[in-house]
Design a protein around this motif. Structure first.
Motif, PDB file in Angstrom:
ATOM      1  N   TRP A 277       0.908  -1.153  -0.133  1.00 52.73           N
ATOM      2  CA  TRP A 277      -0.002   0.037  -0.008  1.00 52.73           C
ATOM      3  C   TRP A 277       1.011   1.143   0.056  1.00 52.73           C
ATOM      4  CZ3 TRP A 277       0.153   3.093   4.374  1.00 52.73           C
ATOM      5  CH2 TRP A 277       0.953   2.821   5.495  1.00 52.73           C
ATOM      6  N   THR A 278       0.270   2.170  -0.777  1.00 52.43           N
ATOM      7  CA  THR A 278       1.194   3.624  -0.900  1.00 52.43           C
ATOM      8  C   THR A 278       0.962   4.431   0.289  1.00 52.43           C
ATOM      9  OG1 THR A 278       1.079   3.379  -3.304  1.00 52.43           O
ATOM     10  CG2 THR A 278       1.530   5.461  -2.471  1.00 52.43           C
ATOM     11  N   VAL A 279       2.207   4.806   1.073  1.00 49.34           N
ATOM     12  CA  VAL A 279       2.212   5.720   2.080  1.00 49.34           C
ATOM     13  C   VAL A 279       1.675   7.094   1.731  1.00 49.34           C
ATOM     14  CG1 VAL A 279       3.888   4.301   3.177  1.00 49.34           C
ATOM     15  CG2 VAL A 279       4.467   6.492   2.101  1.00 49.34           C
ATOM     16  N   PRO A 280       1.184   7.811   2.604  1.00 48.20           N
ATOM     17  CA  PRO A 280       0.876   9.338   2.448  1.00 48.20           C
ATOM     18  C   PRO A 280       2.152  10.062   1.963  1.00 48.20           C
ATOM     19  CG  PRO A 280      -0.119   8.666   4.570  1.00 48.20           C
ATOM     20  CD  PRO A 280       0.882   7.565   3.937  1.00 48.20           C
ATOM     21  N   GLY A 281       1.945  10.695   0.463  1.00 52.78           N
ATOM     22  CA  GLY A 281       2.963  11.332   0.114  1.00 52.78           C
ATOM     23  C   GLY A 281       3.396  10.622  -1.169  1.00 52.78           C
ATOM     24  N   GLY A 282       3.491   9.228  -1.086  1.00 46.94           N
ATOM     25  CA  GLY A 282       3.792   8.398  -2.243  1.00 46.94           C
ATOM     26  C   GLY A 282       5.160   8.788  -2.815  1.00 46.94           C
ATOM     27  N   TRP A 283       5.198   8.936  -4.258  1.00 45.65           N
ATOM     28  CA  TRP A 283       6.237   9.350  -4.903  1.00 45.65           C
ATOM     29  C   TRP A 283       6.933  10.672  -4.758  1.00 45.65           C
ATOM     30  CZ3 TRP A 283       7.089   4.510  -6.287  1.00 45.65           C
ATOM     31  CH2 TRP A 283       6.355   3.831  -7.014  1.00 45.65           C
ATOM     32  N   ALA A 284       5.939  11.488  -4.132  1.00 44.23           N
ATOM     33  CA  ALA A 284       6.445  12.940  -3.882  1.00 44.23           C
ATOM     34  C   ALA A 284       7.191  13.220  -2.639  1.00 44.23           C
ATOM     35  CB  ALA A 284       5.328  13.804  -4.022  1.00 44.23           C
ATOM     36  N   LYS A 285       7.411  12.015  -1.855  1.00 45.22           N
ATOM     37  CA  LYS A 285       7.941  12.028  -0.630  1.00 45.22           C
ATOM     38  C   LYS A 285       9.499  12.946  -0.688  1.00 45.22           C
ATOM     39  CE  LYS A 285       7.716   9.475   2.699  1.00 45.22           C
ATOM     40  NZ  LYS A 285       7.870   8.158   3.689  1.00 45.22           N
ATOM     41  N   ASP A 286      10.092  12.755  -1.879  1.00 44.57           N
ATOM     42  CA  ASP A 286      11.428  13.175  -1.811  1.00 44.57           C
ATOM     43  C   ASP A 286      11.665  13.886  -3.425  1.00 44.57           C
ATOM     44  OD1 ASP A 286      11.507  10.751  -3.585  1.00 44.57           O
ATOM     45  OD2 ASP A 286      12.798   9.525  -2.402  1.00 44.57           O
ATOM     46  N   GLU A 287      10.737  14.204  -4.067  1.00 49.71           N
ATOM     47  CA  GLU A 287      10.605  14.930  -5.418  1.00 49.71           C
ATOM     48  C   GLU A 287       9.472  15.618  -5.401  1.00 49.71           C
ATOM     49  OE1 GLU A 287      13.078  12.687  -8.644  1.00 49.71           O
ATOM     50  OE2 GLU A 287      11.366  11.329  -7.986  1.00 49.71           O
ATOM     51  N   PRO A 288       9.443  16.572  -6.217  1.00 49.64           N
ATOM     52  CA  PRO A 288       8.272  17.443  -6.645  1.00 49.64           C
ATOM     53  C   PRO A 288       7.155  16.729  -7.238  1.00 49.64           C
ATOM     54  CG  PRO A 288      10.116  18.589  -7.322  1.00 49.64           C
ATOM     55  CD  PRO A 288      10.745  17.442  -6.840  1.00 49.64           C
ATOM     56  N   ALA A 289       5.908  16.711  -7.203  1.00 45.82           N
ATOM     57  CA  ALA A 289       5.021  15.917  -7.383  1.00 45.82           C
ATOM     58  C   ALA A 289       4.880  15.820  -8.891  1.00 45.82           C
ATOM     59  CB  ALA A 289       3.644  16.239  -6.853  1.00 45.82           C
ATOM     60  N   ASP A 290       5.320  17.059  -9.614  1.00 50.80           N
ATOM     61  CA  ASP A 290       5.089  17.315 -10.882  1.00 50.80           C
ATOM     62  C   ASP A 290       6.454  17.038 -11.777  1.00 50.80           C
ATOM     63  OD1 ASP A 290       6.577  19.505  -9.855  1.00 50.80           O
ATOM     64  OD2 ASP A 290       5.530  21.169 -11.123  1.00 50.80           O
ATOM     65  N   ALA A 291       7.367  16.365 -10.909  1.00 47.32           N
ATOM     66  CA  ALA A 291       8.753  16.115 -11.544  1.00 47.32           C
ATOM     67  C   ALA A 291       9.160  14.838 -10.797  1.00 47.32           C
ATOM     68  CB  ALA A 291       9.544  17.142 -11.063  1.00 47.32           C
ATOM     69  N   ILE A 292       8.336  13.945 -10.590  1.00 49.53           N
ATOM     70  CA  ILE A 292       8.893  12.445 -10.118  1.00 49.53           C
ATOM     71  C   ILE A 292       9.619  11.821 -11.026  1.00 49.53           C
ATOM     72  CG2 ILE A 292       7.174  12.314  -8.328  1.00 49.53           C
ATOM     73  CD1 ILE A 292       5.622  10.483 -10.359  1.00 49.53           C
ATOM     74  N   GLY A 293      10.398  10.920 -10.620  1.00 50.36           N
ATOM     75  CA  GLY A 293      11.452  10.067 -11.508  1.00 50.36           C
ATOM     76  C   GLY A 293      12.453  10.825 -12.381  1.00 50.36           C
ATOM     77  N   GLN A 294      12.627  11.974 -11.783  1.00 46.42           N
ATOM     78  CA  GLN A 294      13.720  12.791 -12.740  1.00 46.42           C
ATOM     79  C   GLN A 294      15.112  13.041 -12.110  1.00 46.42           C
ATOM     80  OE1 GLN A 294      12.660  13.810 -15.722  1.00 46.42           O
ATOM     81  NE2 GLN A 294      11.139  12.637 -15.001  1.00 46.42           N
ATOM     82  N   THR A 295      15.265  12.394 -10.781  1.00 44.74           N
ATOM     83  CA  THR A 295      16.535  12.516 -10.201  1.00 44.74           C
ATOM     84  C   THR A 295      16.745  11.229  -9.521  1.00 44.74           C
ATOM     85  OG1 THR A 295      15.606  13.391  -8.091  1.00 44.74           O
ATOM     86  CG2 THR A 295      16.360  15.044  -9.722  1.00 44.74           C
ATOM     87  N   LEU A 296      18.078  10.634  -8.965  1.00 41.60           N
ATOM     88  CA  LEU A 296      18.523   9.466  -8.201  1.00 41.60           C
ATOM     89  C   LEU A 296      18.264  10.052  -6.958  1.00 41.60           C
ATOM     90  CD1 LEU A 296      19.620   6.749  -8.132  1.00 41.60           C
ATOM     91  CD2 LEU A 296      21.896   7.911  -8.268  1.00 41.60           C
ATOM     92  N   VAL A 297      17.450   9.174  -6.205  1.00 40.51           N
ATOM     93  CA  VAL A 297      17.096   9.581  -4.884  1.00 40.51           C
ATOM     94  C   VAL A 297      17.499   8.367  -3.886  1.00 40.51           C
ATOM     95  CG1 VAL A 297      15.567  11.164  -5.215  1.00 40.51           C
ATOM     96  CG2 VAL A 297      14.676   9.012  -5.104  1.00 40.51           C
ATOM     97  N   PHE A 298      17.975   8.401  -2.772  1.00 40.19           N
ATOM     98  CA  PHE A 298      18.202   7.402  -1.788  1.00 40.19           C
ATOM     99  C   PHE A 298      17.249   7.516  -0.458  1.00 40.19           C
ATOM    100  CE2 PHE A 298      21.853   7.937  -4.334  1.00 40.19           C
ATOM    101  CZ  PHE A 298      22.485   6.756  -4.624  1.00 40.19           C
ATOM    102  N   PRO A 299      17.244   6.534   0.227  1.00 41.51           N
ATOM    103  CA  PRO A 299      16.175   6.694   1.127  1.00 41.51           C
ATOM    104  C   PRO A 299      17.395   7.187   2.378  1.00 41.51           C
ATOM    105  CG  PRO A 299      17.170   4.544   1.098  1.00 41.51           C
ATOM    106  CD  PRO A 299      17.287   5.095  -0.161  1.00 41.51           C
ATOM    107  N   PRO A 300      16.620   7.678   3.676  1.00 42.77           N
ATOM    108  CA  PRO A 300      17.535   8.230   4.665  1.00 42.77           C
ATOM    109  C   PRO A 300      18.550   7.369   5.137  1.00 42.77           C
ATOM    110  CG  PRO A 300      15.174   9.073   4.737  1.00 42.77           C
ATOM    111  CD  PRO A 300      15.031   7.992   3.776  1.00 42.77           C
ATOM    112  N   TRP A 301      18.069   6.008   5.364  1.00 41.12           N
ATOM    113  CA  TRP A 301      18.965   4.874   6.007  1.00 41.12           C
ATOM    114  C   TRP A 301      20.307   4.496   5.008  1.00 41.12           C
ATOM    115  CZ3 TRP A 301      13.979   3.814   4.758  1.00 41.12           C
ATOM    116  CH2 TRP A 301      13.575   2.998   3.674  1.00 41.12           C
ATOM    117  N   PHE A 302      20.284   5.224   4.009  1.00 40.77           N
ATOM    118  CA  PHE A 302      21.395   4.902   2.987  1.00 40.77           C
ATOM    119  C   PHE A 302      22.360   6.414   3.116  1.00 40.77           C
ATOM    120  CE2 PHE A 302      20.246   1.434  -0.010  1.00 40.77           C
ATOM    121  CZ  PHE A 302      20.310   0.304   1.039  1.00 40.77           C
TER     122      PHE A 302
END
Length: 318
Positions: A277-302
């Motif tokens: 199940w998708t958490v609140p914020g989903g793909w926009a947790k670490d990128e702008p909602a209108d620009a998802i999938g455009q940058t390489l992102v890492f989770p905080p634990w990395f």
């Protein structure tokens, strides 16, 4: 009340990063939804997500390209075999022509009464585009890639699983998940995945008792899992308890996938299923909602490994 509503995503282990990215974005016209790394283990491997521009859960295909670490698997029985995506009725001819013109051998066929285009990912994993009259989702148009709404992929149609024993999977899919069996023929079994939006999606079970066992590990050239959408945590945990209570104890604890929460269960037919199940914020947790999938992102634990992992990733042009 069903605790599942359609698919959440499908996940494959593939080979080269560039061929994978080009196949899904340029050939099939999907959009980059997220570009991150494998969260499990220590290998620096990309985790790439493709789908509709807004990242709708029922459209997502994700991949782990394993060419650089050189880990390759074996396709076989007791394993998910085919990635199936839905297309509009009448769109098969467009796709046969497009794929062949782009150097991807493709042909039209039918199974379980549904017309479909069959072809392969560059790493060899079978793919199909299936005409589904029950699917009311808006096709994924990508004008920059020459794909209009008349022909675009609508999202996940399902997965086909190769098994040695039909009965074990029949019991699991109808009792544990549960799904409705809608076909039982010489071709195999078909189960309808419950949905809330009329976008009929399925699991096909293909009886192949003479095919050797396939790989279950994360290894290039194989489908890793089929993820079903539980919508929220309550449904996920209730379904997990139900499955475990039936004796299917090969089921994981909940795992944090940053954008969604997951539990994994190995079916008696070998195929791995995920409850997500998708958490609140989903793909926009670490990128702008209108620009998802455009940058390489890492989770905080990395955070402390980011530079090391970036240096170890296979080079690619996105």
């Amino acid at each position: 009340m069903s605790r599942i509503s359609g698919y959440h995503h499908l996940t494959l282990s593939t080979h080269g990063v560039q061929e994978d990215y080009d196949f899904y974005t340029k050939t099939l016209g999907l959009y980059s939804v997220k570009r991150t790394v494998l969260f499990d283990g220590v290998l620096p491997v990309y985790h790439l997500y493709y789908g509709a521009r807004n990242g709708d859960a029922s459209t997502i295909i994700t991949t782990f390209p394993f060419a650089k670490p050189g880990i390759f698997g074996r396709r076989g029985s007791n394993q998910s075999k085919v990635v199936m995506q839905a297309i509009p009725v009448g769109a098969s001819e467009f796709w046969v022509n497009r794929l062949n013109e782009m150097g991807v051998p493709a042909r039209k066929t039918a199974r379980f009464g549904a017309d479909r285009v069959v072809f392969e990912h560059p790493c060899g994993i079978p793919h199909e585009l299936v005409e589904n009259p029950s699917d009311n989702r808006t096709p994924i148009a990508n004008p920059d890639r020459g794909i209009s709404a008349e022909h675009g992929i609508k999202g996940i149609y399902g997965g086909a699983i190769s098994v040695m024993d039909r009965t074990a999977m029949d019991d699991f899919l109808t009792i544990a998940l549960p799904m409705e069996k809608i076909a039982d023929t010489h071709e195999g079994l078909v189960f309808a995945v419950p949905t809330n939006d009329g976008a009929k999606s399925i699991v096909e079970v293909l009886h192949e008792p003479d095919v050797a066992q396939g790989t279950w590990t994360l290894a290039g050239g194989t489908i890793h899992h089929l993820a079903l959408n539980t919508g929220d945590e309550d449904n996920q945990m209730a379904l997990r308890a139900h499955i475990e209570g039936l004796g299917f104890t090969d089921i994981s604890e909940q795992k944090d996938r940053m954008y969604f929460k997951s539990c994994y269960v190995r079916s008696p037919g070998g195929a791995l299923f995920e409850l997500a199940w998708t958490v609140p914020g989903g793909w926009a947790k670490d990128e702008p909602a209108d620009a998802i999938g455009q940058t390489l992102v890492f989770p905080p634990w990395f955070a402390d490994r980011q530079a090391e992992m970036e240096a170890g990733l296979e080079p690619a042009q996105f």
